[in-house]
Write a protein that holds these residues in place. Structure first.
Motif, PDB file in Angstrom:
ATOM      1  N   THR A   1      -4.131   3.357 -18.345  1.00  0.00           N
ATOM      2  CA  THR A   1      -4.748   4.682 -18.348  1.00  0.00           C
ATOM      3  C   THR A   1      -3.919   5.640 -17.504  1.00  0.00           C
ATOM      4  OG1 THR A   1      -6.711   5.960 -17.746  1.00  0.00           O
ATOM      5  CG2 THR A   1      -6.294   3.978 -16.468  1.00  0.00           C
ATOM      6  N   GLU A   2      -3.764   6.856 -18.005  1.00  0.00           N
ATOM      7  CA  GLU A   2      -2.929   7.863 -17.369  1.00  0.00           C
ATOM      8  C   GLU A   2      -3.428   8.204 -15.964  1.00  0.00           C
ATOM      9  OE1 GLU A   2       0.417  10.438 -17.542  1.00  0.00           O
ATOM     10  OE2 GLU A   2      -0.256   8.921 -18.965  1.00  0.00           O
ATOM     11  N   LYS A   3      -4.759   8.194 -15.787  1.00  0.00           N
ATOM     12  CA  LYS A   3      -5.346   8.685 -14.546  1.00  0.00           C
ATOM     13  C   LYS A   3      -4.963   7.856 -13.324  1.00  0.00           C
ATOM     14  CE  LYS A   3      -9.427  11.013 -16.450  1.00  0.00           C
ATOM     15  NZ  LYS A   3     -10.915  11.049 -16.458  1.00  0.00           N
ATOM     16  N   ILE A   4      -4.727   6.560 -13.518  1.00  0.00           N
ATOM     17  CA  ILE A   4      -4.484   5.707 -12.343  1.00  0.00           C
ATOM     18  C   ILE A   4      -3.051   5.185 -12.258  1.00  0.00           C
ATOM     19  CG2 ILE A   4      -6.898   4.994 -12.182  1.00  0.00           C
ATOM     20  CD1 ILE A   4      -6.043   2.320 -13.456  1.00  0.00           C
ATOM     21  N   LYS A   5      -2.185   5.618 -13.158  1.00  0.00           N
ATOM     22  CA  LYS A   5      -0.841   5.027 -13.191  1.00  0.00           C
ATOM     23  C   LYS A   5      -0.038   5.314 -11.922  1.00  0.00           C
ATOM     24  CE  LYS A   5       1.722   8.767 -15.460  1.00  0.00           C
ATOM     25  NZ  LYS A   5       2.600   9.116 -16.596  1.00  0.00           N
ATOM     26  N   ASN A   6      -0.350   6.438 -11.243  1.00  0.00           N
ATOM     27  CA  ASN A   6       0.422   6.794 -10.050  1.00  0.00           C
ATOM     28  C   ASN A   6      -0.006   6.034  -8.796  1.00  0.00           C
ATOM     29  OD1 ASN A   6       2.121   8.661 -11.310  1.00  0.00           O
ATOM     30  ND2 ASN A   6       0.601  10.292 -11.118  1.00  0.00           N
ATOM     31  N   LEU A   7      -1.032   5.205  -8.924  1.00  0.00           N
ATOM     32  CA  LEU A   7      -1.455   4.420  -7.763  1.00  0.00           C
ATOM     33  C   LEU A   7      -0.348   3.517  -7.246  1.00  0.00           C
ATOM     34  CD1 LEU A   7      -5.112   3.258  -8.472  1.00  0.00           C
ATOM     35  CD2 LEU A   7      -4.341   4.745  -6.633  1.00  0.00           C
ATOM     36  N   LYS A   8       0.532   3.101  -8.143  1.00  0.00           N
ATOM     37  CA  LYS A   8       1.617   2.217  -7.714  1.00  0.00           C
ATOM     38  C   LYS A   8       2.583   2.919  -6.753  1.00  0.00           C
ATOM     39  CE  LYS A   8       4.386   3.102 -11.877  1.00  0.00           C
ATOM     40  NZ  LYS A   8       4.871   2.514 -13.131  1.00  0.00           N
ATOM     41  N   ASN A   9       2.455   4.240  -6.615  1.00  0.00           N
ATOM     42  CA  ASN A   9       3.286   4.980  -5.669  1.00  0.00           C
ATOM     43  C   ASN A   9       2.641   5.092  -4.290  1.00  0.00           C
ATOM     44  OD1 ASN A   9       5.222   5.494  -7.689  1.00  0.00           O
ATOM     45  ND2 ASN A   9       4.059   7.254  -8.420  1.00  0.00           N
ATOM     46  N   TRP A  10       1.420   4.560  -4.159  1.00  0.00           N
ATOM     47  CA  TRP A  10       0.770   4.544  -2.841  1.00  0.00           C
ATOM     48  C   TRP A  10       1.208   3.285  -2.093  1.00  0.00           C
ATOM     49  CZ3 TRP A  10      -3.415   7.778  -0.928  1.00  0.00           C
ATOM     50  CH2 TRP A  10      -3.706   8.868  -1.756  1.00  0.00           C
ATOM     51  N   ALA A  11       1.691   3.461  -0.870  1.00  0.00           N
ATOM     52  CA  ALA A  11       2.197   2.317  -0.095  1.00  0.00           C
ATOM     53  C   ALA A  11       1.126   1.255   0.108  1.00  0.00           C
ATOM     54  CB  ALA A  11       2.724   2.804   1.257  1.00  0.00           C
ATOM     55  N   ASN A  12      -0.136   1.671   0.246  1.00  0.00           N
ATOM     56  CA  ASN A  12      -1.216   0.720   0.535  1.00  0.00           C
ATOM     57  C   ASN A  12      -1.626  -0.108  -0.676  1.00  0.00           C
ATOM     58  OD1 ASN A  12      -1.190   1.818   3.045  1.00  0.00           O
ATOM     59  ND2 ASN A  12      -3.291   2.506   3.060  1.00  0.00           N
ATOM     60  N   PHE A  13      -0.944   0.057  -1.789  1.00  0.00           N
ATOM     61  CA  PHE A  13      -1.283  -0.663  -3.009  1.00  0.00           C
ATOM     62  C   PHE A  13      -0.725  -2.084  -3.013  1.00  0.00           C
ATOM     63  CE2 PHE A  13      -0.879  -1.176  -7.767  1.00  0.00           C
ATOM     64  CZ  PHE A  13      -2.229  -1.042  -8.056  1.00  0.00           C
ATOM     65  N   TYR A  14       0.099  -2.445  -1.998  1.00  0.00           N
ATOM     66  CA  TYR A  14       0.921  -3.648  -2.104  1.00  0.00           C
ATOM     67  C   TYR A  14       0.547  -4.778  -1.148  1.00  0.00           C
ATOM     68  CZ  TYR A  14       3.583  -1.018  -5.417  1.00  0.00           C
ATOM     69  OH  TYR A  14       3.940  -0.305  -6.542  1.00  0.00           O
ATOM     70  N   SER A  15      -0.653  -4.725  -0.577  1.00  0.00           N
ATOM     71  CA  SER A  15      -1.186  -5.913   0.097  1.00  0.00           C
ATOM     72  C   SER A  15      -2.673  -5.985  -0.220  1.00  0.00           C
ATOM     73  CB  SER A  15      -0.955  -5.874   1.608  1.00  0.00           C
ATOM     74  OG  SER A  15      -1.952  -5.115   2.258  1.00  0.00           O
ATOM     75  N   MET A  16      -3.236  -7.179  -0.107  1.00  0.00           N
ATOM     76  CA  MET A  16      -4.617  -7.371  -0.534  1.00  0.00           C
ATOM     77  C   MET A  16      -5.587  -6.537   0.305  1.00  0.00           C
ATOM     78  SD  MET A  16      -6.310  -8.953  -2.897  1.00  0.00           S
ATOM     79  CE  MET A  16      -5.397 -10.427  -3.423  1.00  0.00           C
TER      80      MET A  16
END
Length: 642
Positions: free
Chosen positions: A544-559
């Motif tokens: 989905t287009e709305k959430i694709k940029n979440l991967k650019n948030w640094a906090n996305f990469y640990s549990m």
């Protein structure tokens, strides 16, 4: 003059000023006295008079290096950066090995946006004095925020190799520089080709890459896919005895195991992988406890959780000293420490209980190394002024001990940040026992002896029966059921002339997070490890287009960070107008935002009339133009109104 210097060292600045003025009265052409007086006046905040005094010293003796250096400091504090640069360069011309001048020149050039020249000046400080106070944390912060495209890549790699070997800086701040370097070095493979086709063996001989795996969470989707694929492939080879795992592979797996532990095993795995892992566990149970089996298991589970099935892990220590320490010794130590943490009051608020439960599962944030600030102490006035510049406060506590509360101290990183207050006694409170145990372990390791940790709810902070000079509470109130009650509780234990630092989420900056939370509810992703992994797979696949940029948030990469970012059990967000109303209703005076200098310089271009940058209506307009300004949080300082 000598007495003035002694009084200055004793922090008796007014008395030092009087002694230096007496020296000048006795000898009006005493250049060093004029220069030292300028330095004292600068510390007292009398910047215009400080400038006049140091210029008088230079008039008397144009080659007095201390005067040019002191003048540079005063001009920098006055915001006259170009003039400050000239003064520092003059001091360096007179004494090329004056590390302090190179250091402050680097800071000035950084603020002027001259990244390459600033970088060269920082490097020069290290060449002159590798033990120079605060140089390594400063260059780490520089690499976190500056324009890295200007930097010489060879020098950047040398510095990264140096920094990554150190154990007293915050390595997480190096990822941007590390990624910039590797994007350029092997970038075409990572950035433009399919990561699934990338050959990990190209990196196995890279010392910097292997060391970075051990200390920095890799916050990039393509790098994550490369590592996930490498882990899956090696797991298959080991489970099915397809290939001999050599020493290079083992060293990579150990590093990958440390990476996976740091990111709390956030990488997704396939059913085939899970079957292979069970095969390897059974091999170990049957006596095949060897390097390849242990190293691959460490990439899927923290090893201490396998001790019941494989007791011999505890004594296996061939090339695994650091891995065993990280994944067995330290977690077991934290479990023991948790039994000793002091508790006050009772946690009964429903939301507080849910937040506590979340952080018990994942102590937040997990960190390995950081700067303790032991050798770089500041007065409360200087430390707060560094954050709120160009605004400033006058706050002289004298020789009294500073009482500081860190409300919501988590795993202790914030406690390390407040270690650079002079003469401070610190209390850290938090809901989570496992987070406090993590913090206590790190405090013990670092031999910090001015901190008391207590498990309690902010709502009951009055049970401390203490009033504080300074309270710091970042990223905490917005997770409470009623943030206003939490704020009132903190204000209640703040001294009348005290200062409060807060961090609160921005409504505007977190639009993507709001959309993510809505998507999570729609898709019914559960707030557990599998639910978070499934959600992340949707983000990576671009469903989905709305959430694709979440991967650019640094906090996305640990549990724990991803849970905190998108799955938190409670989240409030604020506008600047709401901040203004909250401060007014609680009789708090806004002192300034903590922001990188380039942001404050940009604000100055928009609102030059707001000299101290405290007009919240202007900041609201600025945020509308630059909605990512407060992507982390609104981090700001306030004081009780007189």
């Amino acid at each position: 003059s000598i007495l003035g210097g002694i009084l200055n060292e004793l922090d008796k600045l007014q008395e030092a000023e009087l002694s230096l003025r007496k020296a000048i009265e006795l000898n009006p052409d005493f250049a060093i006295a004029h220069s030292n007086l300028g330095g004292i006046l600068n510390e007292l905040g009398n910047l215009q008079e400080a400038e006049l005094s140091t210029r008088k010293a230079i008039e008397i003796n144009p080659n007095l290096v201390e005067a040019h250096y002191n003048l540079g400091n005063t001009l920098k504090d006055l915001g006259k950066l170009q003039e400050a640069e000239l003064s520092y360069r003059k001091a360096i011309e007179i004494d090329p090995n004056l590390a302090e001048a190179h250091y402050n020149l680097a800071n000035t050039l950084k603020d002027l946006g001259e990244s390459q020249n600033a970088f060269d000046s920082y490097i020069r400080v290290i060449e002159i004095n590798p033990r120079f106070s605060d140089i390594y944390p400063s260059i780490t912060r520089f690499l976190q925020y500056s324009d890295l495209s200007q930097l010489n890549k060879s020098k950047l790699k040398n510095i990264l190799n140096l920094l990554i070997e150190m154990n007293d800086i915050s390595h997480k701040n190096l990822f941007r520089a590390f990624h910039t370097l590797y994007k350029d070095k092997i970038g075409n493979n990572i950035e433009t080709s399919n990561p699934d086709d990338f050959n990990i063996e190209l990196l196995l001989n890279e010392k910097l890459f292997i060391n970075a795996l051990k200390k920095i969470i890799f916050r990039n989707d393509k790098l994550e896919r490369i590592l996930t694929k490498a882990r899956r492939n090696i797991c298959d080879l080991i489970a099915n005895n397809i290939k001999h795992i050599n020493e290079l592979d083992i060293q990579f797996l150990i590093a990958l195991g440390e990476q996976c532990f740091l990111n709390e095993y956030i990488f997704s795995s396939t059913k085939e992988e899970n079957n292979n892992i069970n095969i390897i566990i059974n091999k170990c149970i049957n006596g095949e406890v060897n390097e390849s089996n242990i190293s691959i298991l460490s990439c899927y589970f923290p090893l201490y959780k396998l001790l019941d099935k494989i007791p011999s892990l505890n004594s296996f220590n061939q090339n695994f000293k650091e891995l065993i320490k990280l994944q067995i010794s330290e977690p077991l130590n934290e479990i023991e420490i948790s039994k000793t943490i002091k508790k006050l009051g009772s946690i009964t608020d429903n939301i507080s209980l849910k937040v506590k439960s979340q952080y018990e599962k994942n102590p937040y944030p997990r960190w390995k190394h950081a700067n303790t600030s032991k050798d770089f102490k500041l007065s409360a006035e200087d430390r707060i002024n560094a954050f709120i510049a160009p605004n400033s406060i006058n706050y002289n506590i004298g020789n009294h001990q500073l009482k500081i509360l860190v409300a919501g101290c988590g795993t202790g990183q914030h406690i390390l940040n407040v270690q650079n207050y002079k003469n401070a006694q610190i209390i850290g409170i938090d809901l989570s026992l496992s987070s406090l145990a993590y913090a206590k372990r790190k405090i013990n390791e670092l031999k910090i002896d001015n901190v008391e940790l207590i498990q309690m709810d902010i709502l009951e902070v009055d049970l401390l029966q203490e009033k504080f000079d300074i309270i710091e509470s970042s990223g905490v109130l917005h997770h409470m059921n009623d943030p206003s009650k939490g704020l009132k509780a903190l204000i209640g234990v703040l001294k009348n002339n005290g200062f409060l630092q807060l961090g609160l989420y921005s409504e505007l900056a977190r639009k993507e997070i709001v959309q993510a939370r809505e998507y999570i509810i729609t898709k019914n992703f559960q707030n557990n490890d599998e639910g978070i992994k499934s959600f992340r797979e949707d983000v990576f696949s671009g469903k989905t287009e709305k959430i694709k940029n979440l991967k650019n948030w640094a906090n996305f990469y640990s549990m724990s960070e991803c849970r905190d970012l998108c799955f938190h059990v409670q989240e409030h967000r604020f506008t600047i107008q709401q901040l203004q109303e909250t401060l007014k209703s609680n009789e708090l005076k806004f002192l300034g935002f903590s922001l990188p200098q380039p942001v404050k310089s940009l604000y100055k271009n928009y609102f030059p009339e707001d000299k101290i940058q405290t007009n919240l209506q202007n900041w609201a307009k600025f945020e509308e133009k630059h909605p990512n300004t407060f992507r982390g949080m609104y981090q700001f300082w306030v004081s009780k109104c007189e």
